[in-house]
Design a protein around this motif. Sequence first.
Motif, PDB file in Angstrom:
ATOM      1  N   TYR A 465       0.852  -1.197   0.000  1.00 20.25           N
ATOM      2  CA  TYR A 465       0.000   0.000   0.000  1.00 20.25           C
ATOM      3  C   TYR A 465       0.881   1.239   0.000  1.00 20.25           C
ATOM      4  N   GLU A 466       0.617   2.117  -0.942  1.00 16.06           N
ATOM      5  CA  GLU A 466       1.352   3.389  -1.019  1.00 16.06           C
ATOM      6  C   GLU A 466       0.344   4.503  -1.260  1.00 16.06           C
ATOM      7  N   TYR A 467       0.442   5.546  -0.469  1.00 19.14           N
ATOM      8  CA  TYR A 467      -0.480   6.672  -0.632  1.00 19.14           C
ATOM      9  C   TYR A 467       0.225   7.958  -0.205  1.00 19.14           C
ATOM     10  N   THR A 468       0.137   8.957  -1.052  1.00 19.53           N
ATOM     11  CA  THR A 468       0.675  10.269  -0.732  1.00 19.53           C
ATOM     12  C   THR A 468      -0.494  11.212  -0.494  1.00 19.53           C
ATOM     13  N   PRO A 469      -0.642  11.750   0.712  1.00 20.93           N
ATOM     14  CA  PRO A 469      -1.784  12.611   1.003  1.00 20.93           C
ATOM     15  C   PRO A 469      -1.842  13.820   0.075  1.00 20.93           C
ATOM     16  N   ALA A 470      -3.061  14.189  -0.315  1.00 23.09           N
ATOM     17  CA  ALA A 470      -3.259  15.391  -1.123  1.00 23.09           C
ATOM     18  C   ALA A 470      -2.996  16.621  -0.252  1.00 23.09           C
ATOM     19  N   GLY A 471      -2.475  17.647  -0.870  1.00 21.92           N
ATOM     20  CA  GLY A 471      -2.086  18.829  -0.094  1.00 21.92           C
ATOM     21  C   GLY A 471      -3.227  19.752   0.262  1.00 21.92           C
ATOM     22  N   HIS A 496     -13.172   2.554 -12.241  1.00 22.41           N
ATOM     23  CA  HIS A 496     -14.129   3.656 -12.104  1.00 22.41           C
ATOM     24  C   HIS A 496     -13.689   4.698 -11.073  1.00 22.41           C
ATOM     25  N   TRP A 497     -12.826   4.299 -10.146  1.00 19.87           N
ATOM     26  CA  TRP A 497     -12.462   5.203  -9.037  1.00 19.87           C
ATOM     27  C   TRP A 497     -10.941   5.242  -8.937  1.00 19.87           C
ATOM     28  N   GLU A 498     -10.358   6.377  -9.285  1.00 22.37           N
ATOM     29  CA  GLU A 498      -8.895   6.472  -9.288  1.00 22.37           C
ATOM     30  C   GLU A 498      -8.307   6.898  -7.951  1.00 22.37           C
ATOM     31  N   GLY A 499      -9.160   7.311  -7.023  1.00 18.28           N
ATOM     32  CA  GLY A 499      -8.683   7.755  -5.712  1.00 18.28           C
ATOM     33  C   GLY A 499      -8.352   6.598  -4.786  1.00 18.28           C
ATOM     34  N   PRO A 500      -7.963   6.902  -3.547  1.00 13.71           N
ATOM     35  CA  PRO A 500      -7.641   5.842  -2.577  1.00 13.71           C
ATOM     36  C   PRO A 500      -8.886   5.041  -2.209  1.00 13.71           C
ATOM     37  N   ILE A 501      -8.660   3.771  -1.903  1.00  8.57           N
ATOM     38  CA  ILE A 501      -9.739   2.854  -1.528  1.00  8.57           C
ATOM     39  C   ILE A 501      -9.319   2.100  -0.271  1.00  8.57           C
ATOM     40  N   SER A 502     -10.258   1.914   0.649  1.00  4.97           N
ATOM     41  CA  SER A 502     -10.034   1.093   1.839  1.00  4.97           C
ATOM     42  C   SER A 502     -11.055  -0.033   1.824  1.00  4.97           C
ATOM     43  N   ALA A 519      -5.066 -11.220  -6.895  1.00  7.48           N
ATOM     44  CA  ALA A 519      -4.603  -9.838  -6.998  1.00  7.48           C
ATOM     45  C   ALA A 519      -3.248  -9.758  -7.689  1.00  7.48           C
ATOM     46  N   GLN A 520      -2.361 -10.698  -7.383  1.00 12.23           N
ATOM     47  CA  GLN A 520      -1.031 -10.673  -7.986  1.00 12.23           C
ATOM     48  C   GLN A 520      -1.061 -11.025  -9.472  1.00 12.23           C
ATOM     49  N   ALA A 521      -2.119 -11.720  -9.911  1.00 13.12           N
ATOM     50  CA  ALA A 521      -2.240 -12.081 -11.324  1.00 13.12           C
ATOM     51  C   ALA A 521      -2.994 -11.033 -12.137  1.00 13.12           C
ATOM     52  N   SER A 522      -3.630 -10.079 -11.462  1.00 11.21           N
ATOM     53  CA  SER A 522      -4.443  -9.071 -12.144  1.00 11.21           C
ATOM     54  C   SER A 522      -3.600  -7.855 -12.498  1.00 11.21           C
ATOM     55  N   GLU A 523      -3.547  -7.511 -13.767  1.00 12.63           N
ATOM     56  CA  GLU A 523      -2.794  -6.333 -14.194  1.00 12.63           C
ATOM     57  C   GLU A 523      -3.377  -5.067 -13.576  1.00 12.63           C
ATOM     58  N   VAL A 524      -4.704  -5.030 -13.435  1.00 10.50           N
ATOM     59  CA  VAL A 524      -5.362  -3.840 -12.873  1.00 10.50           C
ATOM     60  C   VAL A 524      -5.012  -3.683 -11.398  1.00 10.50           C
ATOM     61  N   LEU A 525      -5.170  -4.755 -10.625  1.00  9.38           N
ATOM     62  CA  LEU A 525      -4.985  -4.658  -9.180  1.00  9.38           C
ATOM     63  C   LEU A 525      -3.525  -4.497  -8.777  1.00  9.38           C
ATOM     64  N   LYS A 526      -2.615  -5.209  -9.452  1.00  3.37           N
ATOM     65  CA  LYS A 526      -1.221  -5.137  -9.009  1.00  3.37           C
ATOM     66  C   LYS A 526      -0.574  -3.797  -9.347  1.00  3.37           C
ATOM     67  N   ASN A 527      -1.187  -3.038 -10.233  1.00  4.08           N
ATOM     68  CA  ASN A 527      -0.671  -1.698 -10.554  1.00  4.08           C
ATOM     69  C   ASN A 527      -1.302  -0.595  -9.718  1.00  4.08           C
ATOM     70  N   ARG A 528      -2.287  -0.943  -8.895  1.00  6.45           N
ATOM     71  CA  ARG A 528      -2.921   0.051  -8.023  1.00  6.45           C
ATOM     72  C   ARG A 528      -2.366  -0.092  -6.614  1.00  6.45           C
ATOM     73  N   ASN A 530      -2.711   2.377  -4.213  1.00  2.81           N
ATOM     74  CA  ASN A 530      -3.433   3.192  -3.230  1.00  2.81           C
ATOM     75  C   ASN A 530      -4.712   2.508  -2.754  1.00  2.81           C
ATOM     76  N   VAL A 531      -4.731   1.175  -2.826  1.00  2.00           N
ATOM     77  CA  VAL A 531      -5.851   0.395  -2.306  1.00  2.00           C
ATOM     78  C   VAL A 531      -5.376  -0.373  -1.078  1.00  2.00           C
ATOM     79  N   GLY A 532      -5.990  -0.100   0.063  1.00  2.00           N
ATOM     80  CA  GLY A 532      -5.660  -0.827   1.287  1.00  2.00           C
ATOM     81  C   GLY A 532      -6.591  -2.021   1.443  1.00  2.00           C
ATOM     82  N   TYR A 533      -6.014  -3.234   1.435  1.00  3.67           N
ATOM     83  CA  TYR A 533      -6.800  -4.450   1.599  1.00  3.67           C
ATOM     84  C   TYR A 533      -6.601  -4.962   3.030  1.00  3.67           C
ATOM     85  N   HIS A 534      -7.686  -5.064   3.770  1.00  2.00           N
ATOM     86  CA  HIS A 534      -7.605  -5.480   5.170  1.00  2.00           C
ATOM     87  C   HIS A 534      -8.406  -6.768   5.358  1.00  2.00           C
ATOM     88  N   ILE A 535      -7.743  -7.828   5.779  1.00  2.00           N
ATOM     89  CA  ILE A 535      -8.409  -9.116   5.943  1.00  2.00           C
ATOM     90  C   ILE A 535      -9.008  -9.206   7.346  1.00  2.00           C
TER      91      ILE A 535
END
Length: 758
Positions: A465-471, A496-502, A519-528, A530-535
């Motif tokens: 997870y990587e996220y840089t807060p907006a100023g 559909h949503w380019e912002g951060p996701i929790s 997730a590791q096999a998905s081109e879409v998910l592994k390149n995002r 700013n998505v925090g996945y919490h189990i």
Amino acid sequence: IMHLPFRGRLKLLVASLTAVILLTWLYLLAGNLENGRSLLLSPCLSETPEARVLERAVLESRVREMEEENRQIRLQLNQLQGTAGQPADGGNYGNAAWGASADTGPEDVENTAEERANHTECPRSPTVLKCELVFFSCLIHVACVCAGHNASRDVVTLVKSILFHRRNPLHFHFITDAVANQILSSLFQSWMVPSVQVSFYDADELKSEVSWIPNKHYSGIYGLMKLTLTKALPSDLTKVIVLDTDITFATDIAELWAIFRKFTDKQVIGLVENQSDWYLGNLWKNHKPWPALGRGFNTGVILLYLERLRRIGWEQMWRLTAERELMSMLSTSLADQDIFNAFIKQNPVLVHQLPCFWNVQLSDHTRSEQCYTEVSDLKVIHWNSPKKLRVKNKHVEFFRNLYLTFLEYDGNLLRRELFGCPSQATSESVRLQGALEELDEDDQCYDFRRERITVHRVHLYFLQYEYTPAGDDTDVTLVAQLSMDRLQMLEAICKHWEGPISLSLYMSDAEAQQFLRYAQASEVLKNRKNVGYHIVYKEGQFYPVNLVRNVALRNANTPYVFLADVDFLPMYGLYDYLRKSVVQLDMANTKKALVVPAFETLRYRLSFPKSKAELLSMLDMGTLYTFRYHVWTKGHAPTNYAKWRTATTPYKVEWEADFEPYVVVKRDCPEYDQRFVGFGWNKVSHIMELDAQEYDLMVLPNAFMIHMPHAPSFDISKFRSSPGYRYCLQTLKEEFHQDLSRKYGAAALKYLTAQRNI
């Protein structure tokens, strides 16, 4: 004896010790009678030389036994007078507390000077004060360096394998960065494993100790931090087992801990020989490794005798070694392992070589097959390769299955008590036990009420997870929860949503691994990133939907949150539109909940509308409907879709019974009420509390989201088919109304009135 008062127990033990010493003296006296005749042998046997030898051996054996009994009674006296009852350090997690000096293993019966000083021996067969001896004398200490999201996942598998086999209390010492600290502290707090204590140490404070060493290994600066453990760990900790995160145990860790007693007086480090040819320097032309003793040693598993290391000046010695070798080697290739080996080459007397089955090293250039002939030989598997399960080894399939067993093992099963002795309970476990005892097992809704007090294991930030807060302090996180049957929605939401996701994912251990592979096999998910996945790990018979939502809400790190469901797709551009609306409606200084109107399609394939005008056209054509128009109109009717069709500015709507819109609010909004599980009233109760706190409900004129079709959930099926389920939901509603009235006073009476009028 455990039921006697302390002074009585002390007197009894003193009397026992005196009696044993007296008996020993009498026995020795009897053994030295004329002709050395033993009371244990008949006179005729003792006349022969062989009999006299046997007689002497039996006598010596008996004396040793009596001495051992004396030693154990002295230990029990020490436990009663000093060690027992010491509180654990604050800030640690677990369901037991032990004295800091209790760090000797179950086989540690040889009483060295430093051990006698610390009173940390663990008797082989404690028959008196069993529980006290177990908890205060058999504590095993384990240290790991763990940094980042991936290492935090790996260390959980290591911990599972240790917990599965162990019969001793454990104290884990984790050297962590901020990411791993957050993940592991939350995990152990929610895991609540009895007889496990956890301490954390800030890796940032140790970086200066090793940052001057150039390191080519992929582990980076953290790969050098095992060198600093004499400084990082508590000064009164005498011994510790140090493990890499890519380790799997196939036996009880107490067997490894017991090897400390085999150290000579000079030995301070226990290691397994390297099973590759790396340090022989013959892997390729001009290969020049760091100096090592023969094949060198692998540092994936280390026994560190900390007390002795401090005494010989370890910190100065390894530094001098590193400085000397770096003059010609320029950098390390294998991180701390190079420095440990160079140090041992100069000081071979200080190393105790462990049998190689304590670190069966799996990588492409090892000879690990020589370490074992039978499965029973295996003790520790070390996946010391970035390729993990794809290493070249003729038994790799067996090792892979062993690893996967613990990877997918249900961690809830490891909450078992040890030894049949009561744990020293934490305040949280006491509170939970009290809450459980207050429940009426004859209550028809007992299962619902029990669910509310169930503690679920939580693994935060399961993926990178990587996220840089907006100023500009207007950023918005989309917050949602899901289970395995909604996994296919993730890629579409990310588009559909380019912002951060929790996101909170309610899954079993095995399902979490399936998700990881997905997730590791998905081109879409592994390149995002700013998505925090919490189990949130499965437990109990209901889906704790509001608890799962709260985990996602608590771990959003933007000023505002968009509280959605995972089966809705936001309109394209909604993220930017919401950030502008936050400014337009001055949400920083007012209490507002921005309503995003919800629609639905009954078609699995939909040409998603790119504008409000296109959506209205599809609405008129019957391709789209207002959400739940056919089955639950009142859930979204107050949105006033008729007004929304022509609205160009935000408009306020009033709360009505059963209203459950999707809203944007400040992150510090009320949490969801966790008494509601499964299907029914989970969002309704939340909107009701927002209204009770006087949030203005403002409908956004140019925002929309569309619900995508899917099979009914298991919980809605239970609701529809079970009268008992519906009865308990109604009971919980009434209790929620009562609690709301107590919390907000007369202003909350309107909710009760509205409910009665339905």
